[in-house]
Design a protein around this motif. Structure first.
Motif, PDB file in Angstrom:
ATOM      1  N   THR A 150      51.359  30.544  27.979  1.00  0.00           N
ATOM      2  CA  THR A 150      52.765  30.187  27.805  1.00  0.00           C
ATOM      3  C   THR A 150      53.273  29.397  29.001  1.00  0.00           C
ATOM      4  O   THR A 150      54.416  28.978  29.012  1.00  0.00           O
ATOM      5  N   ASP A 151      52.435  29.193  30.007  1.00  0.00           N
ATOM      6  CA  ASP A 151      52.829  28.394  31.158  1.00  0.00           C
ATOM      7  C   ASP A 151      52.751  26.913  30.822  1.00  0.00           C
ATOM      8  O   ASP A 151      51.890  26.483  30.067  1.00  0.00           O
ATOM      9  N   ARG A 152      53.631  26.151  31.427  1.00  0.00           N
ATOM     10  CA  ARG A 152      53.633  24.707  31.232  1.00  0.00           C
ATOM     11  C   ARG A 152      52.533  24.076  32.092  1.00  0.00           C
ATOM     12  O   ARG A 152      52.049  24.682  33.044  1.00  0.00           O
ATOM     13  N   PRO A 153      52.096  22.849  31.742  1.00  0.00           N
ATOM     14  CA  PRO A 153      50.994  22.208  32.465  1.00  0.00           C
ATOM     15  C   PRO A 153      51.182  22.151  33.978  1.00  0.00           C
ATOM     16  O   PRO A 153      50.213  22.337  34.727  1.00  0.00           O
ATOM     17  N   LEU A 154      52.405  21.923  34.444  1.00  0.00           N
ATOM     18  CA  LEU A 154      52.634  21.848  35.888  1.00  0.00           C
ATOM     19  C   LEU A 154      52.297  23.178  36.557  1.00  0.00           C
ATOM     20  O   LEU A 154      51.656  23.221  37.604  1.00  0.00           O
ATOM     21  N   ARG A 155      52.705  24.259  35.952  1.00  0.00           N
ATOM     22  CA  ARG A 155      52.416  25.587  36.506  1.00  0.00           C
ATOM     23  C   ARG A 155      50.920  25.888  36.443  1.00  0.00           C
ATOM     24  O   ARG A 155      50.356  26.485  37.361  1.00  0.00           O
ATOM     25  N   LEU A 156      50.265  25.466  35.351  1.00  0.00           N
ATOM     26  CA  LEU A 156      48.829  25.698  35.238  1.00  0.00           C
ATOM     27  C   LEU A 156      48.071  24.949  36.322  1.00  0.00           C
ATOM     28  O   LEU A 156      47.177  25.502  36.957  1.00  0.00           O
ATOM     29  N   ALA A 157      48.443  23.695  36.556  1.00  0.00           N
ATOM     30  CA  ALA A 157      47.794  22.918  37.619  1.00  0.00           C
ATOM     31  C   ALA A 157      48.084  23.548  38.977  1.00  0.00           C
ATOM     32  O   ALA A 157      47.193  23.657  39.823  1.00  0.00           O
ATOM     33  N   ALA A 158      49.311  23.986  39.180  1.00  0.00           N
ATOM     34  CA  ALA A 158      49.690  24.601  40.460  1.00  0.00           C
ATOM     35  C   ALA A 158      48.920  25.893  40.705  1.00  0.00           C
ATOM     36  O   ALA A 158      48.537  26.185  41.832  1.00  0.00           O
ATOM     37  N   SER A 159      48.667  26.641  39.637  1.00  0.00           N
ATOM     38  CA  SER A 159      47.988  27.927  39.803  1.00  0.00           C
ATOM     39  C   SER A 159      46.573  27.779  40.337  1.00  0.00           C
ATOM     40  O   SER A 159      46.024  28.721  40.897  1.00  0.00           O
ATOM     41  N   LYS A 160      46.004  26.602  40.173  1.00  0.00           N
ATOM     42  CA  LYS A 160      44.641  26.352  40.652  1.00  0.00           C
ATOM     43  C   LYS A 160      44.612  25.371  41.822  1.00  0.00           C
ATOM     44  O   LYS A 160      43.552  25.012  42.305  1.00  0.00           O
ATOM     45  N   GLY A 161      45.789  24.920  42.253  1.00  0.00           N
ATOM     46  CA  GLY A 161      45.840  23.968  43.360  1.00  0.00           C
ATOM     47  C   GLY A 161      45.299  22.604  42.992  1.00  0.00           C
ATOM     48  O   GLY A 161      44.781  21.885  43.844  1.00  0.00           O
ATOM     49  N   ASN A 162      45.418  22.216  41.739  1.00  0.00           N
ATOM     50  CA  ASN A 162      44.906  20.943  41.255  1.00  0.00           C
ATOM     51  C   ASN A 162      45.898  19.826  41.581  1.00  0.00           C
ATOM     52  O   ASN A 162      46.715  19.435  40.756  1.00  0.00           O
ATOM     53  N   LEU A 163      45.797  19.329  42.807  1.00  0.00           N
ATOM     54  CA  LEU A 163      46.809  18.421  43.341  1.00  0.00           C
ATOM     55  C   LEU A 163      46.908  17.105  42.588  1.00  0.00           C
ATOM     56  O   LEU A 163      48.010  16.605  42.363  1.00  0.00           O
ATOM     57  N   ARG A 164      45.794  16.503  42.208  1.00  0.00           N
ATOM     58  CA  ARG A 164      45.858  15.214  41.500  1.00  0.00           C
ATOM     59  C   ARG A 164      46.535  15.401  40.143  1.00  0.00           C
ATOM     60  O   ARG A 164      47.334  14.573  39.729  1.00  0.00           O
ATOM     61  N   CYS A 165      46.238  16.488  39.461  1.00  0.00           N
ATOM     62  CA  CYS A 165      46.898  16.764  38.183  1.00  0.00           C
ATOM     63  C   CYS A 165      48.391  16.995  38.397  1.00  0.00           C
ATOM     64  O   CYS A 165      49.218  16.523  37.608  1.00  0.00           O
ATOM     65  N   LEU A 166      48.739  17.689  39.473  1.00  0.00           N
ATOM     66  CA  LEU A 166      50.154  17.887  39.807  1.00  0.00           C
ATOM     67  C   LEU A 166      50.849  16.551  40.012  1.00  0.00           C
ATOM     68  O   LEU A 166      51.950  16.320  39.504  1.00  0.00           O
TER      69      LEU A 166
END
Length: 93
Positions: free
Chosen positions: A38-54
Motif C-alpha cells: 500500500t506504499d507509494r513508489p517514492l516510499r518503496l524506493a526510500a525504504s531501500k535507499g534507492n537514490l536514482r529511483c527517488l
C-alpha cells in the motif's frame, strides 16, 4: 498494470524501468492495492535507499508528503518527516 510495476521497479532499484514507466505515463503517486504494497513508489524506493529511483520519481513530481494508499503521512507513523527525509535514514548499499 503499469502503475503496479512502478512500485516494484522502485523497490527493486530498477531506475531504467522506473524511467520507462514514467515516460509511458505511469502515475508516480499510485500504489498497488491488491497484494503487493500500500506504499507509494517514492516510499518503496526510500525504504531501500534507492537514490536514482527517488530522483526519477521526484523529477516526475511524486508527492513527498504522502506515504501510502490511506494518505497517511509520517506523523501517522509517529515520525515527523517526509518520505524523502525517511530515505536519508536508510544506509546506502
Amino acid at each position: 498494470c503499469g502503475n503496479c510495476l512502478l512500485g516494484i521497479a522502485a523497490l527493486e532499484n530498477r531506475p531504467k524501468c522506473v524511467a520507462i514507466l514514467l515516460t509511458a505515463s505511469a502515475d508516480p503517486d499510485t500504489y498497488d492495492d491488491s497484494d503487493f504494497a500500500t506504499d507509494r513508489p517514492l516510499r518503496l524506493a526510500a525504504s531501500k535507499g534507492n537514490l536514482r529511483c527517488l530522483q526519477l520519481l521526484l523529477s516526475a513530481r511524486a508527492s513527498v508528503g504522502t506515504l501510502n494508499s490511506n494518505d497517511e503521512d509520517n506523523a501517522h507513523h509517529n515520525r515527523e518527516c517526509t518520505p524523502l527525509q525517511a530515505a536519508s535514514e536508510y544506509p546506502r548499499e
